[in-house]
Motif scaffolding. Structure first.
Motif, mmCIF file in Angstrom:
data_model
loop_
_atom_site.group_PDB
_atom_site.id
_atom_site.type_symbol
_atom_site.label_atom_id
_atom_site.label_comp_id
_atom_site.label_asym_id
_atom_site.label_seq_id
_atom_site.Cartn_x
_atom_site.Cartn_y
_atom_site.Cartn_z
ATOM 1 N N TYR A 7 103.483 33.679 47.017
ATOM 2 C CA TYR A 7 102.254 33.142 47.618
ATOM 3 C C TYR A 7 102.096 31.649 47.332
ATOM 4 O O TYR A 7 100.978 31.146 47.203
ATOM 5 C CB TYR A 7 101.039 33.921 47.112
ATOM 6 N N ARG A 8 103.222 30.914 47.254
ATOM 7 C CA ARG A 8 103.123 29.512 46.863
ATOM 8 C C ARG A 8 102.338 28.665 47.853
ATOM 9 O O ARG A 8 101.797 27.627 47.476
ATOM 10 C CB ARG A 8 104.498 28.898 46.614
ATOM 11 N N ASP A 9 102.231 29.127 49.101
ATOM 12 C CA ASP A 9 101.459 28.355 50.077
ATOM 13 C C ASP A 9 99.951 28.473 49.861
ATOM 14 O O ASP A 9 99.186 27.709 50.481
ATOM 15 C CB ASP A 9 101.769 28.820 51.505
ATOM 16 N N THR A 10 99.552 29.451 49.069
ATOM 17 C CA THR A 10 98.127 29.623 48.789
ATOM 18 C C THR A 10 97.915 29.691 47.280
ATOM 19 O O THR A 10 97.303 30.617 46.745
ATOM 20 C CB THR A 10 97.564 30.876 49.509
ATOM 21 N N GLY A 11 98.463 28.670 46.615
ATOM 22 C CA GLY A 11 98.206 28.488 45.188
ATOM 23 C C GLY A 11 98.802 29.552 44.279
ATOM 24 O O GLY A 11 98.464 29.621 43.101
ATOM 25 N N GLY A 12 99.713 30.366 44.814
ATOM 26 C CA GLY A 12 100.321 31.419 43.994
ATOM 27 C C GLY A 12 99.601 32.752 44.103
ATOM 28 O O GLY A 12 99.970 33.723 43.443
ATOM 29 N N TRP A 13 98.558 32.799 44.932
ATOM 30 C CA TRP A 13 97.720 34.000 45.042
ATOM 31 C C TRP A 13 97.760 34.594 46.448
ATOM 32 O O TRP A 13 97.630 33.870 47.435
ATOM 33 C CB TRP A 13 96.261 33.652 44.732
ATOM 34 N N GLY A 14 97.901 35.912 46.495
ATOM 35 C CA GLY A 14 97.669 36.653 47.735
ATOM 36 C C GLY A 14 96.227 37.128 47.747
ATOM 37 O O GLY A 14 95.699 37.500 46.698
ATOM 38 N N PHE A 15 95.594 37.073 48.910
ATOM 39 C CA PHE A 15 94.195 37.460 49.047
ATOM 40 C C PHE A 15 94.079 38.633 50.021
ATOM 41 O O PHE A 15 94.793 38.694 51.025
ATOM 42 C CB PHE A 15 93.365 36.299 49.623
ATOM 43 N N ALA A 16 93.144 39.523 49.739
ATOM 44 C CA ALA A 16 92.865 40.612 50.687
ATOM 45 C C ALA A 16 91.505 41.209 50.378
ATOM 46 O O ALA A 16 91.032 41.134 49.244
ATOM 47 C CB ALA A 16 93.958 41.686 50.622
ATOM 48 N N ARG A 17 90.907 41.789 51.419
ATOM 49 C CA ARG A 17 89.556 42.322 51.282
ATOM 50 C C ARG A 17 89.414 43.566 52.153
ATOM 51 O O ARG A 17 89.950 43.618 53.264
ATOM 52 C CB ARG A 17 88.553 41.251 51.740
ATOM 53 N N TRP A 18 88.657 44.534 51.621
ATOM 54 C CA TRP A 18 88.378 45.741 52.394
ATOM 55 C C TRP A 18 86.876 45.958 52.407
ATOM 56 O O TRP A 18 86.230 45.996 51.360
ATOM 57 C CB TRP A 18 89.077 46.960 51.765
ATOM 58 N N LYS A 19 86.322 46.102 53.586
ATOM 59 C CA LYS A 19 84.865 46.100 53.740
ATOM 60 C C LYS A 19 84.288 47.513 53.786
ATOM 61 O O LYS A 19 84.851 48.397 54.434
ATOM 62 C CB LYS A 19 84.477 45.365 55.033
ATOM 63 N N GLY A 20 83.197 47.681 53.080
ATOM 64 C CA GLY A 20 82.412 48.900 53.200
ATOM 65 C C GLY A 20 83.017 50.091 52.482
ATOM 66 O O GLY A 20 84.138 50.045 51.961
ATOM 67 N N LEU A 21 82.241 51.157 52.456
ATOM 68 C CA LEU A 21 82.698 52.376 51.787
ATOM 69 C C LEU A 21 83.894 52.982 52.518
ATOM 70 O O LEU A 21 84.685 53.710 51.916
ATOM 71 C CB LEU A 21 81.563 53.401 51.706
ATOM 72 N N ASP A 22 84.048 52.673 53.797
ATOM 73 C CA ASP A 22 85.207 53.215 54.526
ATOM 74 C C ASP A 22 86.393 52.252 54.554
ATOM 75 O O ASP A 22 87.371 52.485 55.246
ATOM 76 C CB ASP A 22 84.818 53.710 55.925
ATOM 77 N N GLN A 23 86.274 51.177 53.777
ATOM 78 C CA GLN A 23 87.421 50.336 53.432
ATOM 79 C C GLN A 23 88.213 49.831 54.630
ATOM 80 O O GLN A 23 89.423 50.087 54.763
ATOM 81 C CB GLN A 23 88.332 51.088 52.440
ATOM 82 N N LYS A 24 87.527 49.126 55.505
ATOM 83 C CA LYS A 24 88.214 48.526 56.654
ATOM 84 C C LYS A 24 88.769 47.160 56.233
ATOM 85 O O LYS A 24 88.034 46.329 55.687
ATOM 86 C CB LYS A 24 87.226 48.326 57.816
#
Lengths: 171, 171
Positions: free
Chosen positions: B121-138
Motif C-alpha cells: 500500500y505504498r501509494d497510500t502511506g503504507g495503509w490499505g483502507f476499507a469500510r463496511w456500512k451498517g449492520l448488514d455490512q455493505k
C-alpha cells in the motif's frame, strides 16, 4: 495432593506469570476493601459498549469477560448470568491535537468492575463492585462500605439488572 | 419511546430473526471495491482507544488485531508494524434513557479498517483502507478509488504514521 504441594505449584505459576513481562500483573495489585481482586487479563476483554459523560467530562469503554460477552452478543443481559464481569475503563476528556472537534481519552482515571454472583452479592442486587484508580491501580474505598456508593448510583436502573450499559449494536 | 430504546429493540429482534451462531460471518460479507476482505473476528479484538466526534455526533471505539495490540501496548506505533490492523466501530450519538448527560452508542454506522502493509500500500502511506456500512455490512465505495477519500483525510497526520488514534493510556 497435599496443601503444601498445591501451594508450591500455585506460587510457582504465579511467579511465572508475574515474570512474563506484564508491567502491572493483576496478581501484584492490592485487593479492594471488600476483598474483590482485580480481574485477571481484563485489558484483553472484548468490547460491550462505550460512552461519553458530558457531565463529568470522561470517556468510557465497557469490556466484558467471556461470560458477559456471550450474554451481550446473544442479547441475554436482563439479567446478566452469574459469572459475568463488566469492566469499565474511564479517561478524562482531551482534545485531539489534530482534530479539535474530536474528544479523545486523556488521563486514565480508573478501571471499575461489576461482578455477577446473585447469591454472594444479594445485598447489592447480585453484583459485586470494585474500582482501581490510576495507572498504579490503587483500590478505591476506605472500607467495604464503599459499595453502597456504587449500588445507590446503580439502583435507578434496577429494571435493567442494575446496569446502565446497553450492549452496542454490532453486525 | 426514545430512539435509543426503539433501536435497541429493533436490533434485538434482528438478532433473534437471524440464524443462530454468527448472524453475519465475515466470510459471507462482500469484499471492498479495492479487494480488501472484512477482517475475520474483528469484534473479538482488544481495545486501543475511543473517541467522541462532536462535529458529526458519532462515538467510536478503535480495536486492534494481535499485531496492532502488541505494538500499541509497547508504545511502538510510529510507525505501526506491517500486519497491524486497526478497526474502528462507529455509532451515532444517542442519549442514555436514564442519564441525560451520558452520550451512548445509538445506530451502528460502520466498521472501518486500516491495514498496514508498507510495500503493498505504498501509494497510500503504507495503509490499505476499507469500510463496511451498517449492520448488514455493505462495502463502501463505488470503485477502488474510494481510498483517496480516506487517505486524503489521514494525510494531516502523516507524522503519526497516518493514524489519528493515540493508544489510550492503560495500567
Amino acid at each position: 495432593m497435599t496443601n503444601l504441594m498445591t501451594n508450591l505449584i500455585r506460587n510457582a505459576l504465579i511467579g511465572l506469570i508475574a515474570c512474563s513481562g506484564t508491567a502491572h500483573a493483576e496478581t501484584d495489585v492490592q485487593s479492594a476493601p471488600n476483598g474483590i481482586t482485580l480481574p485477571e487479563g481484563y485489558k484483553n476483554w472484548e468490547v460491550i459498549g462505550s460512552s461519553h459523560r458530558e457531565d463529568n467530562k470522561t470517556l468510557r469503554v465497557i469490556l466484558g469477560n467471556d461470560v458477559a460477552i456471550k450474554a451481550a452478543r446473544a442479547g441475554e443481559t436482563n439479567p446478566w448470568p452469574d459469572g459475568s464481569i463488566l469492566g469499565k475503563l474511564v479517561w478524562k476528556d482531551a482534545v485531539h491535537p489534530k482534530w479539535e472537534k474530536a474528544t479523545v481519552p486523556g488521563e486514565f482515571v480508573h478501571a471499575e468492575f461489576m461482578i455477577k454472583q446473585g447469591n454472594k452479592y444479594r445485598d447489592t442486587g447480585g453484583w459485586g463492585f470494585a474500582r482501581w484508580k490510576g495507572l498504579d491501580q490503587k483500590p478505591y474505598g476506605e472500607d467495604a462500605s464503599f459499595v453502597q456508593e456504587c449500588f445507590s448510583c446503580h439502583t435507578p436502573v434496577k429494571d435493567n439488572d442494575y446496569v446502565f450499559t446497553h450492549p452496542s449494536p454490532m453486525p
